[in-house]
Design an enzyme around this catalytic site. Structure first.
Site, mmCIF file in Angstrom:
data_model
loop_
_atom_site.group_PDB
_atom_site.id
_atom_site.type_symbol
_atom_site.label_atom_id
_atom_site.label_comp_id
_atom_site.label_asym_id
_atom_site.label_seq_id
_atom_site.Cartn_x
_atom_site.Cartn_y
_atom_site.Cartn_z
ATOM 1 N N ARG A 22 0.827 -1.210 0.000
ATOM 2 C CA ARG A 22 0.000 0.000 0.000
ATOM 3 C C ARG A 22 0.861 1.259 0.000
ATOM 4 N NH1 ARG A 22 -4.300 -2.074 4.516
ATOM 5 N NH2 ARG A 22 -5.431 -3.511 3.151
ATOM 6 N N ARG A 95 20.238 -8.429 8.082
ATOM 7 C CA ARG A 95 19.675 -9.760 8.270
ATOM 8 C C ARG A 95 20.727 -10.793 8.678
ATOM 9 N NH1 ARG A 95 21.538 -9.991 3.222
ATOM 10 N NH2 ARG A 95 21.748 -11.988 2.174
#
Length: 124
Positions: A22, A95
């Site tokens: 979005r 990560r």
């Protein structure tokens, strides 16, 4: 008892992808666009790919080794995957430390599962 949080984590990761879609106006089935969306999408996909392995090892180790030890390892694994997800969404290098920690915990669960299976089936 650790299985329920797994599904909550999966739902959280999926919702983060929806929010990123979005925010950057990327409609499904597209998987490329803004780099932040791509990192969020990959982090969610990577975590989802490992959860079946994790759940299988968690159940086998919990049944055949020890529930308490297995649950502690499972909660630590979930924490490292959350840190992995959060780190990856900020920068790809973020990560790495949680990835290594979660891989180590998976190998620990493999060892616990094997020890439990061997003890159950080979020694009376």
């Amino acid at each position: 008892s650790v299985t329920i949080p797994v599904f909550l984590f999966l739902a959280y990761f999926a919702m983060q992808v929806i929010y990123a879609r979005r925010k950057y106006k990327i409609s499904p089935p597209e998987t490329s666009g803004h780099p932040e969306f791509e990192r969020t999408f990959r982090a969610q996909a990577n975590c989802s790919e490992y959860f079946p392995i994790f759940i299988s090892l968690l159940w086998v180790a919990g049944i055949f080794f020890h529930q308490g030890v297995t649950a502690a390892c499972g909660l630590l694994y979930l924490y490292t995957r959350l840190k992995y997800f959060q780190g990856y969404t900020v920068a790809a290098q973020g990560r790495l430390a949680p990835l290594y920690a979660s891989a180590w915990l998976l190998w620990l669960l493999v060892g616990l599962a094997l020890a439990g299976l061997l003890a159950h089936f080979l020694w009376p």
